[in-house]
Structures are given as structure tokens and as C-alpha cells.
Design a protein around this motif. Structure first.
Motif, PDB file in Angstrom:
ATOM      1  N   PRO A  24      47.116  31.753  52.622  1.00  0.00           N
ATOM      2  CA  PRO A  24      47.360  31.596  54.060  1.00  0.00           C
ATOM      3  C   PRO A  24      48.120  32.772  54.673  1.00  0.00           C
ATOM      4  CG  PRO A  24      48.733  30.074  52.812  1.00  0.00           C
ATOM      5  CD  PRO A  24      47.792  30.719  51.844  1.00  0.00           C
ATOM      6  N   GLU A  25      48.761  33.587  53.853  1.00  0.00           N
ATOM      7  CA  GLU A  25      49.507  34.740  54.352  1.00  0.00           C
ATOM      8  C   GLU A  25      48.602  35.917  54.714  1.00  0.00           C
ATOM      9  OE1 GLU A  25      52.764  34.394  54.951  1.00  0.00           O
ATOM     10  OE2 GLU A  25      52.527  32.354  54.206  1.00  0.00           O
ATOM     11  N   HIS A  26      47.334  35.839  54.341  1.00  0.00           N
ATOM     12  CA  HIS A  26      46.398  36.927  54.627  1.00  0.00           C
ATOM     13  C   HIS A  26      45.365  36.472  55.655  1.00  0.00           C
ATOM     14  CE1 HIS A  26      48.008  37.988  50.609  1.00  0.00           C
ATOM     15  NE2 HIS A  26      48.099  39.169  51.199  1.00  0.00           N
ATOM     16  N   ALA A  27      44.819  37.419  56.386  1.00  0.00           N
ATOM     17  CA  ALA A  27      43.884  37.107  57.471  1.00  0.00           C
ATOM     18  C   ALA A  27      42.617  36.422  56.967  1.00  0.00           C
ATOM     19  CB  ALA A  27      43.517  38.382  58.226  1.00  0.00           C
ATOM     20  N   GLY A  28      42.148  36.793  55.810  1.00  0.00           N
ATOM     21  CA  GLY A  28      40.924  36.208  55.268  1.00  0.00           C
ATOM     22  C   GLY A  28      40.964  36.217  53.760  1.00  0.00           C
ATOM     23  N   PRO A  29      39.975  35.604  53.130  1.00  0.00           N
ATOM     24  CA  PRO A  29      39.920  35.618  51.664  1.00  0.00           C
ATOM     25  C   PRO A  29      39.715  37.037  51.138  1.00  0.00           C
ATOM     26  CG  PRO A  29      38.333  34.058  52.579  1.00  0.00           C
ATOM     27  CD  PRO A  29      38.867  34.861  53.713  1.00  0.00           C
ATOM     28  N   GLN A  30      40.174  37.270  49.939  1.00  0.00           N
ATOM     29  CA  GLN A  30      39.888  38.534  49.262  1.00  0.00           C
ATOM     30  C   GLN A  30      38.648  38.285  48.416  1.00  0.00           C
ATOM     31  OE1 GLN A  30      42.984  40.027  46.726  1.00  0.00           O
ATOM     32  NE2 GLN A  30      41.807  41.822  46.134  1.00  0.00           N
ATOM     33  N   PHE A  31      37.509  38.811  48.873  1.00  0.00           N
ATOM     34  CA  PHE A  31      36.250  38.594  48.175  1.00  0.00           C
ATOM     35  C   PHE A  31      36.160  39.520  46.974  1.00  0.00           C
ATOM     36  CE2 PHE A  31      35.039  37.541  52.667  1.00  0.00           C
ATOM     37  CZ  PHE A  31      34.933  36.170  52.460  1.00  0.00           C
ATOM     38  N   LEU A  32      35.823  38.943  45.831  1.00  0.00           N
ATOM     39  CA  LEU A  32      35.682  39.710  44.600  1.00  0.00           C
ATOM     40  C   LEU A  32      34.214  39.708  44.170  1.00  0.00           C
ATOM     41  CD1 LEU A  32      38.828  38.307  42.779  1.00  0.00           C
ATOM     42  CD2 LEU A  32      38.627  40.416  44.120  1.00  0.00           C
ATOM     43  N   ALA A  33      33.861  40.636  43.333  1.00  0.00           N
ATOM     44  CA  ALA A  33      32.478  40.750  42.866  1.00  0.00           C
ATOM     45  C   ALA A  33      32.169  39.661  41.851  1.00  0.00           C
ATOM     46  CB  ALA A  33      32.260  42.128  42.241  1.00  0.00           C
ATOM     47  N   GLU A  34      30.897  39.352  41.739  1.00  0.00           N
ATOM     48  CA  GLU A  34      30.455  38.378  40.744  1.00  0.00           C
ATOM     49  C   GLU A  34      30.811  38.886  39.351  1.00  0.00           C
ATOM     50  OE1 GLU A  34      26.359  36.188  39.222  1.00  0.00           O
ATOM     51  OE2 GLU A  34      26.368  37.209  41.153  1.00  0.00           O
ATOM     52  N   VAL A  35      31.256  37.979  38.498  1.00  0.00           N
ATOM     53  CA  VAL A  35      31.588  38.307  37.116  1.00  0.00           C
ATOM     54  C   VAL A  35      30.294  38.188  36.318  1.00  0.00           C
ATOM     55  CG1 VAL A  35      32.986  37.689  35.119  1.00  0.00           C
ATOM     56  CG2 VAL A  35      33.903  37.371  37.428  1.00  0.00           C
ATOM     57  N   SER A  36      29.751  39.337  35.935  1.00  0.00           N
ATOM     58  CA  SER A  36      28.460  39.329  35.266  1.00  0.00           C
ATOM     59  C   SER A  36      28.507  40.229  34.038  1.00  0.00           C
ATOM     60  CB  SER A  36      27.386  39.830  36.230  1.00  0.00           C
ATOM     61  OG  SER A  36      26.126  39.756  35.643  1.00  0.00           O
ATOM     62  N   PRO A  37      28.271  39.676  32.870  1.00  0.00           N
ATOM     63  CA  PRO A  37      28.017  38.260  32.609  1.00  0.00           C
ATOM     64  C   PRO A  37      29.303  37.443  32.763  1.00  0.00           C
ATOM     65  CG  PRO A  37      28.195  39.444  30.535  1.00  0.00           C
ATOM     66  CD  PRO A  37      28.298  40.477  31.641  1.00  0.00           C
ATOM     67  N   PRO A  38      29.144  36.125  32.972  1.00  0.00           N
ATOM     68  CA  PRO A  38      30.330  35.272  33.107  1.00  0.00           C
ATOM     69  C   PRO A  38      31.251  35.402  31.889  1.00  0.00           C
ATOM     70  CG  PRO A  38      28.358  34.055  33.697  1.00  0.00           C
ATOM     71  CD  PRO A  38      27.901  35.359  33.099  1.00  0.00           C
ATOM     72  N   GLN A  39      32.556  35.319  32.142  1.00  0.00           N
ATOM     73  CA  GLN A  39      33.555  35.455  31.084  1.00  0.00           C
ATOM     74  C   GLN A  39      34.243  34.110  30.815  1.00  0.00           C
ATOM     75  OE1 GLN A  39      34.172  38.680  29.560  1.00  0.00           O
ATOM     76  NE2 GLN A  39      32.232  38.932  30.620  1.00  0.00           N
ATOM     77  N   CYS A  40      34.741  33.918  29.613  1.00  0.00           N
ATOM     78  CA  CYS A  40      35.483  32.715  29.219  1.00  0.00           C
ATOM     79  C   CYS A  40      34.689  31.452  29.547  1.00  0.00           C
ATOM     80  CB  CYS A  40      36.850  32.675  29.898  1.00  0.00           C
ATOM     81  SG  CYS A  40      37.827  34.158  29.660  1.00  0.00           S
TER      82      CYS A  40
END
Length: 155
Positions: A24-40
């Protein structure tokens, strides 16, 4: 009560994974790249299996979330909307966090799952920002750990 059979839960696997930081302290979400291949994948698949043992919730009527999630499921006649749907979800969640201060900042994960018969499902997981374990230590020249100094009464 789970909507998946025991066999479906056992065969659950994660095909795609993406997450975004929502605060909520930031104007918008921090979008991250897709994890490819998926981890864990086994760790997160087990979290999903545990969640399926709990109470089931329905989306609020008129929220549009079921149709939004269906857009993320691959079909032969549609374009890949997995990442854009994850962005929409993060934006919606960000709005909720901003409105309701009881909701803690954290990471919103969006996963594409496959189970028995190649059935595709979506999962949404929200992890709150919290420090779980923190430690530090000092080693001497031979590499052994130096015990911490304690305060108070000594023996």
C-alpha cells in the motif's frame, strides 16, 4: 472440503508461475517476470494441497474474477494471457490492500496448474512480507563459529 479428488491433488503439478509485489505504500504493484521454468514446484504444490484441506470460498457475485481466471487458462483458440491476467489480479489486490489496512503487503503469486487428464486450473497465493528467521555468526581464523557473547548473570 476440496473440489479435487485425492488422485487429482496427488497429481497436481505447476506448469507456470509468476508473482508480483503488492504494498500500500507504493503507487502500484511491482510486476515481476514469469519464473520460467517454475522454481520450488513441490514446495508450492504442497502449500496448495494443504490449502485444499481448509474452507472453500466463493468469489463475490459480479466480481468478474471467474471469467478473468478463465482467460489465463490455455485453449486452442486464444492468445496467451497468463501474464496479463496476473497483472490484473495484482492491480485488484493492490486496490483492496489500499482500502483495507488489515491486509498486509506481500507477494501475490499466480500459478497455472495441471492435474489428472491434463485438466488446467489456476491458483492464487498471497504471502505476507514478514521476517521468518534471521541469524548471524562470526567465524574465527580456523573457520569454527565463535559463540555469541551473552549479557546478564554468568556461571
Amino acid at each position: 472440503m476440496s473440489f479435487l479428488s485425492d488422485q487429482q491433488k496427488e497429481e497436481l503439478c505447476i506448469e507456470r508461475m509468476i508473482f508480483h509485489v503488492v504494498d500500500p505504500e507504493h503507487a502500484g504493484p511491482q510486476f515481476l517476470a514469469e519464473v520460467s521454468p517454475p522454481q520450488c514446484v513441490e514446495f508450492f504444490a504442497e502449500r496448495i494441497r494443504e490449502t485444499l484441506k481448509g474452507a472453500a470460498y466463493n468469489f463475490v457475485s459480479g466480481s468478474g474474477l471467474p471469467s478473468l481466471l478463465r482467460r489465463a487458462l490455455p485453449t486452442l483458440n486464444t492468445t496467451d494471457e497468463f501474464a496479463s491476467v496476473s497483472h490484473d489480479l495484482a492491480e485488484r489486490f493492490k486496490d483492496k490492500v489500499k482500502q483495507d489496512r488489515r491486509l498486509a503487503p506481500g507477494v501475490l503469486m499466480f500459478l497455472l496448474l495441471k492435474t489428472t487428464g491434463n485438466e488446467k486450473l489456476c491458483a492464487i497465493i498471497k504471502y505476507e512480507h514478514q521476517q521468518v528467521v534471521s541469524y548471524s555468526y562470526v567465524k574465527n581464523e580456523d573457520g569454527s563459529v565463535i559463540p555469541p557473547k551473552t549479557s546478564g548473570a554468568q556461571k
